[in-house]
Design a protein around this motif. Structure first.
Motif, short mmCIF file in Angstrom:
data_model
loop_
_atom_site.label_atom_id
_atom_site.label_comp_id
_atom_site.label_asym_id
_atom_site.label_seq_id
_atom_site.Cartn_x
_atom_site.Cartn_y
_atom_site.Cartn_z
N VAL A 77 -0.84 -0.97 -5.46
CA VAL A 77 -2.09 -1.97 -5.01
C VAL A 77 -2.21 -1.90 -3.46
O VAL A 77 -1.29 -2.44 -2.84
CB VAL A 77 -1.97 -3.45 -5.77
N ARG A 78 -3.35 -1.65 -3.01
CA ARG A 78 -3.92 -1.62 -1.69
C ARG A 78 -5.01 -2.75 -1.69
O ARG A 78 -5.22 -3.05 -0.64
CB ARG A 78 -4.06 -0.48 -1.22
N GLY A 79 -5.82 -2.66 -2.80
CA GLY A 79 -6.97 -3.55 -2.63
C GLY A 79 -6.73 -4.64 -3.68
O GLY A 79 -5.79 -5.42 -3.45
N LYS A 80 -7.60 -5.13 -4.26
CA LYS A 80 -7.70 -6.49 -5.26
C LYS A 80 -7.20 -6.22 -6.60
O LYS A 80 -7.92 -5.47 -7.32
CB LYS A 80 -8.97 -7.24 -5.04
N LEU A 81 -6.57 -7.23 -7.06
CA LEU A 81 -6.17 -7.11 -8.58
C LEU A 81 -6.17 -8.60 -9.10
O LEU A 81 -5.59 -9.23 -8.70
CB LEU A 81 -4.98 -6.47 -8.92
N ALA A 94 0.53 -3.89 2.31
CA ALA A 94 0.24 -4.92 3.00
C ALA A 94 -1.23 -5.59 3.06
O ALA A 94 -1.42 -6.67 2.91
CB ALA A 94 0.36 -4.54 4.58
N ALA A 95 -2.10 -4.74 2.59
CA ALA A 95 -3.49 -4.96 2.52
C ALA A 95 -3.94 -5.57 0.90
O ALA A 95 -4.82 -6.27 0.77
CB ALA A 95 -4.60 -4.02 2.76
N ALA A 96 -2.70 -5.64 0.11
CA ALA A 96 -3.07 -6.11 -1.25
C ALA A 96 -3.33 -7.47 -1.48
O ALA A 96 -2.83 -8.70 -0.74
CB ALA A 96 -1.70 -5.69 -2.30
N GLU A 110 5.06 -5.13 0.39
CA GLU A 110 5.01 -5.36 1.99
C GLU A 110 4.53 -6.59 2.77
O GLU A 110 3.80 -7.37 2.17
CB GLU A 110 4.08 -4.17 2.43
N SER A 111 4.97 -6.83 3.92
CA SER A 111 4.49 -7.81 4.55
C SER A 111 3.22 -7.95 4.79
O SER A 111 2.54 -6.78 5.16
CB SER A 111 5.20 -7.66 6.00
N GLY A 112 2.38 -9.07 4.58
CA GLY A 112 1.14 -9.24 4.54
C GLY A 112 0.40 -9.41 3.19
O GLY A 112 -0.83 -9.59 3.02
#
Length: 124
Positions: A77-81, A94-96, A110-112
């Motif tokens: 996941v990099r986006g929204k779930l 990090a962007a999840a 990941e941090s963030g």
């Protein structure tokens, strides 16, 4: 002397494409799907999906949004779930942004990454 004329040959049939472990389906950023998505290969989501997703591997891109239940061998996941996750390997970049109850075998955060929900280690 006899000359032979070449007989026309039938064109080769196109190779059939069946779902396999190496197939990859990309749901583009301009797509909005309300319903279930099923694949034997990898599904990459760049748009919006609301429903149940079942695949061998799932990648939710940075702009991707999923609302519903997800079941796959690996989930990144990099986006929204928002929903439920059931998988062997779960990676939250990090962007999840994840609001889900998750069942997994291995987990990388990941941090963030923004997460909310229950995380349960799957029983062997």
């Amino acid at each position: 002397m006899q000359t032979k004329t070449a007989e026309p040959t039938a064109p080769a049939a196109p190779a059939s494409r069946t779902g396999s472990a190496t197939s990859r389906s990309v749901l583009a950023a301009d797509l909005k799907i309300k319903g279930d998505v099923t694949s034997d290969g990898t599904v990459e989501i760049l748009g919006d999906v609301e429903g149940k997703i079942t695949a061998r591997a799932l990648v939710i891109g940075a702009e991707g949004k999923v609302k519903g239940s997800v079941s796959a061998e690996t989930v990144e996941v990099r986006g929204k779930l928002d929903g439920r996750i059931s998988c062997n390997g779960l990676t939250l970049r990090a962007a999840a942004s994840v609001r889900a109850d998750s069942t997994y075998t291995t987990l990388v955060i990941e941090s963030g990454a923004q997460i909310e929900g229950r995380f349960t280690l799957a029983k062997a």
